[in-house]
Design an enzyme around this catalytic site. Structure first.
Site, PDB file in Angstrom:
ATOM      1  N   GLY A 355     -18.236 -33.326  -5.207  1.00  0.00           N
ATOM      2  CA  GLY A 355     -17.867 -33.991  -3.968  1.00  0.00           C
ATOM      3  C   GLY A 355     -18.375 -35.418  -3.934  1.00  0.00           C
ATOM      4  O   GLY A 355     -19.179 -35.831  -4.780  1.00  0.00           O
ATOM      5  N   PRO A 356     -17.933 -36.185  -2.964  1.00  0.00           N
ATOM      6  CA  PRO A 356     -18.354 -37.588  -2.842  1.00  0.00           C
ATOM      7  C   PRO A 356     -19.852 -37.699  -2.564  1.00  0.00           C
ATOM      8  O   PRO A 356     -20.487 -36.732  -2.143  1.00  0.00           O
ATOM      9  CB  PRO A 356     -17.531 -38.103  -1.652  1.00  0.00           C
ATOM     10  CG  PRO A 356     -16.431 -37.124  -1.474  1.00  0.00           C
ATOM     11  CD  PRO A 356     -16.952 -35.807  -1.944  1.00  0.00           C
ATOM     12  N   PRO A 357     -20.429 -38.891  -2.782  1.00  0.00           N
ATOM     13  CA  PRO A 357     -21.856 -39.081  -2.481  1.00  0.00           C
ATOM     14  C   PRO A 357     -22.147 -38.874  -1.000  1.00  0.00           C
ATOM     15  O   PRO A 357     -21.315 -39.180  -0.137  1.00  0.00           O
ATOM     16  CB  PRO A 357     -22.109 -40.543  -2.887  1.00  0.00           C
ATOM     17  CG  PRO A 357     -21.003 -40.897  -3.812  1.00  0.00           C
ATOM     18  CD  PRO A 357     -19.823 -40.097  -3.392  1.00  0.00           C
ATOM     19  N   GLY A 358     -23.318 -38.329  -0.710  1.00  0.00           N
ATOM     20  CA  GLY A 358     -23.737 -38.174   0.671  1.00  0.00           C
ATOM     21  C   GLY A 358     -23.210 -36.952   1.374  1.00  0.00           C
ATOM     22  O   GLY A 358     -23.412 -36.794   2.587  1.00  0.00           O
ATOM     23  N   THR A 359     -22.546 -36.061   0.639  1.00  0.00           N
ATOM     24  CA  THR A 359     -21.993 -34.861   1.289  1.00  0.00           C
ATOM     25  C   THR A 359     -22.964 -33.678   1.238  1.00  0.00           C
ATOM     26  O   THR A 359     -22.614 -32.573   1.634  1.00  0.00           O
ATOM     27  CB  THR A 359     -20.661 -34.462   0.632  1.00  0.00           C
ATOM     28  OG1 THR A 359     -20.836 -34.393  -0.787  1.00  0.00           O
ATOM     29  CG2 THR A 359     -19.575 -35.453   0.958  1.00  0.00           C
ATOM     30  N   LYS A 361     -24.843 -32.335  -1.542  1.00  0.00           N
ATOM     31  CA  LYS A 361     -24.837 -31.425  -2.694  1.00  0.00           C
ATOM     32  C   LYS A 361     -26.268 -31.039  -3.093  1.00  0.00           C
ATOM     33  O   LYS A 361     -26.565 -29.867  -3.333  1.00  0.00           O
ATOM     34  CB  LYS A 361     -24.111 -32.094  -3.870  1.00  0.00           C
ATOM     35  CG  LYS A 361     -22.647 -32.414  -3.596  1.00  0.00           C
ATOM     36  CD  LYS A 361     -21.954 -32.988  -4.807  1.00  0.00           C
ATOM     37  CE  LYS A 361     -22.483 -34.353  -5.187  1.00  0.00           C
ATOM     38  NZ  LYS A 361     -22.273 -35.381  -4.136  1.00  0.00           N
ATOM     39  N   THR A 362     -27.145 -32.040  -3.168  1.00  0.00           N
ATOM     40  CA  THR A 362     -28.529 -31.751  -3.563  1.00  0.00           C
ATOM     41  C   THR A 362     -29.250 -30.924  -2.510  1.00  0.00           C
ATOM     42  O   THR A 362     -29.979 -29.977  -2.839  1.00  0.00           O
ATOM     43  CB  THR A 362     -29.287 -33.075  -3.802  1.00  0.00           C
ATOM     44  OG1 THR A 362     -28.579 -33.840  -4.789  1.00  0.00           O
ATOM     45  CG2 THR A 362     -30.694 -32.816  -4.302  1.00  0.00           C
ATOM     46  N   SER A 678      -1.050 -40.666  -8.460  1.00  0.00           N
ATOM     47  CA  SER A 678      -0.687 -40.329  -7.083  1.00  0.00           C
ATOM     48  C   SER A 678       0.013 -41.468  -6.356  1.00  0.00           C
ATOM     49  O   SER A 678       0.257 -41.371  -5.163  1.00  0.00           O
ATOM     50  CB  SER A 678      -1.944 -39.925  -6.303  1.00  0.00           C
ATOM     51  OG  SER A 678      -2.848 -41.003  -6.226  1.00  0.00           O
ATOM     52  N   LYS A 721      -7.555 -37.668   1.344  1.00  0.00           N
ATOM     53  CA  LYS A 721      -6.432 -38.582   1.620  1.00  0.00           C
ATOM     54  C   LYS A 721      -5.981 -38.491   3.073  1.00  0.00           C
ATOM     55  O   LYS A 721      -5.692 -39.510   3.710  1.00  0.00           O
ATOM     56  CB  LYS A 721      -5.272 -38.259   0.675  1.00  0.00           C
ATOM     57  CG  LYS A 721      -5.564 -38.609  -0.787  1.00  0.00           C
ATOM     58  CD  LYS A 721      -4.422 -38.218  -1.698  1.00  0.00           C
ATOM     59  CE  LYS A 721      -4.730 -38.589  -3.149  1.00  0.00           C
ATOM     60  NZ  LYS A 721      -3.671 -38.200  -4.084  1.00  0.00           N
TER      61      LYS A 721
END
Length: 772
Positions: A355-359, A361-362, A678, A721
């Site tokens: 996923g994108p940064p800051g979501t 995950k860690t 895309s 998107k």
């Protein structure tokens, strides 16, 4: 051989057999036996003695006795304390028990005696052969035994009569009573000879084996005593030299190794290395290397495990408390826990949170470790390009050390931790090796049972480790490595999800981080929503957390400088703390224009809008592409032009238009590289608008790839998107029809306010996008 019948008193012996020509003492205590001996002394001092089959039988009958015994002459009778009599008797001849009577209060036996005749003796040659053979066997036995008196052995060997030799050897052999009974029952001389030879051979082999075992035990004891003495001497020498540290360390290592729970091959390796350390001087560089290696082996958790949480309700509660949303991740963790509870073990999966940064995950990995009661170890792989970082260095190199995996296991202290491989998509490779390839063995459930670190050198079991990897973009992860992981997507957050995360987690965290109390700062719901919509534009919540932190810092300053008791932040005074709004949806609205189309793109940091501009100018039919386009987007542009040229008649495009005009396709923000399958229908729509002069609706966004025949192919990253389209203020979004199933899985909150139009070919796209 003739038989004579006699009647005499009898005694049953326990665990003892008397042979003819044998003089021996035996004790009697049973009333019947004492009476029998006394009766024999009154008659002719002859007594029949026969062995019991079982020494435990208290009152033996005829069936409890052997059928053959010995007639003895009583030489002496002594009375001992406790009503015990000791009898000295000499065996005279063997006899067979015929009948046994107890009517007179003692055993009285009717026996048949055997008399050997001269014709029973073998021929001269055979007799000599039997004599020599028996003497050799006896000499060999006496030599191995070592307890036989030399005088007795010499006396027996000098005997030249075969029957006397057989009797003498049988009498003087220390045999069990069962063996002597067999000799007694062998009435024929040849039979007794063969039986005695077999017994001598067996006893000799037994004695040899016994001597060998005793010798080995003695050597081992002697060696231990010798080693102890040498160690004590070495200890004194080292103390005199001031070099006792190595020996002390070695002893400590030996104690630690004895207590260590580890497989046998680990302990053997430790013993070998400790032995090397003992033979080294304490101040050498090599001893430091060996000492460091032994410490590493002792600190690794070979067989030490922590107890996992087996309560699904508690695990769910932890996950729900720590994170808002992320249903797929939570469900997968609970499924793993359920399988582990049922199977007692279960293979640990390799999960990859993408996923994108800051979501989060860690932080999700931390929560999983807390929910499962596992030790947590984080290994950052961003920028790692040396294979030795994963596998460790070989001990032959100066400064060698274990790899990050082995160090992580040592830090965890157990063999079943949760190990987070952070930023696995950002590893690289150079002349020092391929890091991703080194990770293949770590993350393969079939291979990591015997993972071999170059420094540790012996196999480590990683099968119990729960590996969780994080990545922003799977496209940079090599396919073999990606194939070994189970992907779980953590996509961009919606405004509603960001609001809940900020209210339930980030605000409290930043208030505490900036030294404030909960009642010192109050942020209204309207203010939080405005921060999300007007001050941040991101997939995750890092910028949102920074903005909240900025508010807390300024509030802390106000409380200290102005003496305020508390600070309240609302929509009205938010600009006082964060300045003017950075994002305004009204600024994104634009007029319908020719040759400008809004496309939707997925990036590693979330979704984004992509404005594509196309100009058609008089020229020589050249195609110019600007804006740092990748190969895929260049091919999409060429495919779009080919499609438009093929349908030019339908839109009244002159046949020589593309020979007399140049087409310039530009995507703004030229410094940012752009690529991906895309933007095909976006480019084709922009080109057709520029060529025909028809305007494109400003509130329409689109995504999808195009073929030469105008078919629209499916794409990925739809959630990001659609979020980008909402943030850009779009009303209508064109999507490939084949993505309809994927869109249905997206929450209604994201799709709310958007008109989704599913297209299959360019003929479905153009009527919606163009204004005629």
């Amino acid at each position: 051989m003739s038989k004579l019948t006699k009647e005499m008193p009898a005694v049953a012996l326990r665990g003892m057999v008397i042979l003819p020509s044998m003089t021996v003492h035996f004790d009697i205590s049973r009333e019947k036996s004492i009476k029998a001996v006394e009766q024999a002394m009154q008659e002719n001092q002859q007594l029949f003695v026969v062995a019991q089959r079982s020494p435990e039988t208290p009152e033996p009958e005829k069936k409890d006795l052997y059928s053959v015994g010995t007639v003895v002459n009583i030489r002496q009778l002594l009375r001992l304390p406790q009503n015990i009599f000791r009898v000295l008797a000499e065996g005279t001849e063997r006899a067979e028990l015929v009948d046994l009577d107890e009517e007179q209060g003692y055993l009285r036996a009717e026996v048949e005696t055997f008399e050997e005749r001269a014709e029973d003796e073998p021929g001269e040659a055979q007799r000599e052969a039997m004599l020599r053979n028996l003497k050799e066997l006896y000499q060999e036995y006496a030599q191995v035994n070592g307890r036989m008196r030399k005088e007795l052995t010499t006396q027996i060997i000098r005997e030249e009569k075969l029957s006397k030799l057989v009797t003498d050897i049988a009498v003087n052999l220390p045999l069990y009573y069962e063996e002597k009974q067999k000799i007694l029952e062998a009435a024929d001389l040849a039979e007794r000879y063969e039986l005695l030879c077999v017994i001598l051979c067996c006893e000799t082999e037994i004695m040899r084996a016994r001597v060998e075992l005793q010798q080995k035990v003695r050597e081992r004891v002697d060696k231990n005593q010798r080693d102890y003495m040498l160690r004590e001497q070495l200890k004194v020498i080292r103390e005199e030299l001031g070099d006792e540290s190595v020996f002390t360390d070695a002893e400590q290592f030996q104690e630690a190794a004895a207590k260590l729970k580890a497989p046998r091959y680990v302990k053997e390796k430790l013993d070998k290395e400790i032995g090397h350390l003992k033979n080294m001087a304490g101040n050498t560089s090599e001893s430091a290397v060996v000492r460091s290696y032994i410490e590493t082996l002792l600190e690794l958790p070979w067989d030490k495990m922590s107890k996992d949480n087996k309560n699904l309700k508690d695990a769910r509660k932890v996950l729900e408390t720590d994170h808002y949303g992320l249903e797929k991740v939570k469900e997968r963790v609970l499924e793993f826990l359920a399988v582990r509870m049922l199977t007692k073990k279960g293979e640990s999966p390799i999960l990859c949170l993408v996923g994108p940064p800051g979501t989060g995950k860690t932080s999700v990995a931390k929560s999983i470790a807390r929910a499962m009661n596992k030790k947590y170890v984080r290994i950052s792989l961003g920028g790692v390009r040396d294979e030795a970082e994963i596998r460790g260095h070989r001990r032959t190199y100066v400064g060698a050390m274990p790899g990050r995996i082995a160090n992580g296991m040592r830090a965890a202290g157990v063999k079943n931790p949760l190990m987070l491989l952070d930023e696995i998509d950002k590893t690289s490779s150079d002349y020092k090796g391929d890091t991703a390839s080194a990770l293949l063995e770590v993350l393969d459930a079939e291979q990591n049972v015997k993972f071999r670190d170059n420094y540790v050198e012996i196999p480590m079991d990683l099968s119990e480790v729960l590996f969780i990897a994080t990545a922003n973009d799977t496209r940079t992860i090599p396919r073999p490595l990606l194939d070994r992981m189970e992907l779980i997507e953590i996509s961009s957050y919606t405004e509603n999800e960001k609001f809940h995360i900020a209210k339930e987690h980030l605000l409290e965290k930043q208030i505490k981080k900036n030294g404030l109390e909960k009642y010192d700062v109050t942020v209204t719901n309207g203010a939080l929503k405005k921060i999300i919509s007007s001050y941040t534009r991101e997939a995750g919540v890092r910028s949102l957390e920074r903005k909240i932190g900025e508010i807390c810092r300024k509030s802390a300053r106000e409380i200290l400088e102005n003496g305020k008791k508390s600070v309240k932040i609302s929509e009205g005074n938010l600009d006082k703390y964060l300045g003017a709004e950075r994002y305004n949806d009204s600024l994104r609205q634009r007029e319908d224009e020719v040759g400008i189309v809004c496309g939707l793109a997925w990036t590693s940091v979330g979704g984004d809008t992509l404005e594509i501009e196309v100009n058609a100018m008089r020229g020589k039919g050249r195609l110019q592409l600007t804006g740092q386009l990748g190969d895929v987007m260049k091919e999409s542009a060429e495919a779009g032009i080919s499609y438009i040229r093929s349908v030019g008649k339908e839109y009244d495009i002159p046949e020589d238009f593309f020979q007399k005009h140049d087409i310039h396709i530009h995507i703004p923000e030229g410094a940012v590289p752009k690529d991906g399958p895309s933007a095909g229908i976006t480019m084709a729509t922009a080109i057709l608008s520029a060529v025909t002069g028809h305007k494109v609706r400003a509130d329409v966004a689109m995504t999808g790839e195009i073929t030469l025949r105008g078919r629209v192919l499916p794409v990925g990253g739809l959630k990001e998107k659609l979020l980008a389209a909402r943030n850009a203020g779009m009303n209508t979004v064109l999507l490939p029809r084949k993505n309809k199933v994927d869109v249905e899985e997206i929450s209604k909150e994201i799709k709310k306010g958007l008109e989704l139009v599913y297209v299959e070919t360019m003929k479905d796209v153009l009527p919606v996008a163009l204004i005629k």
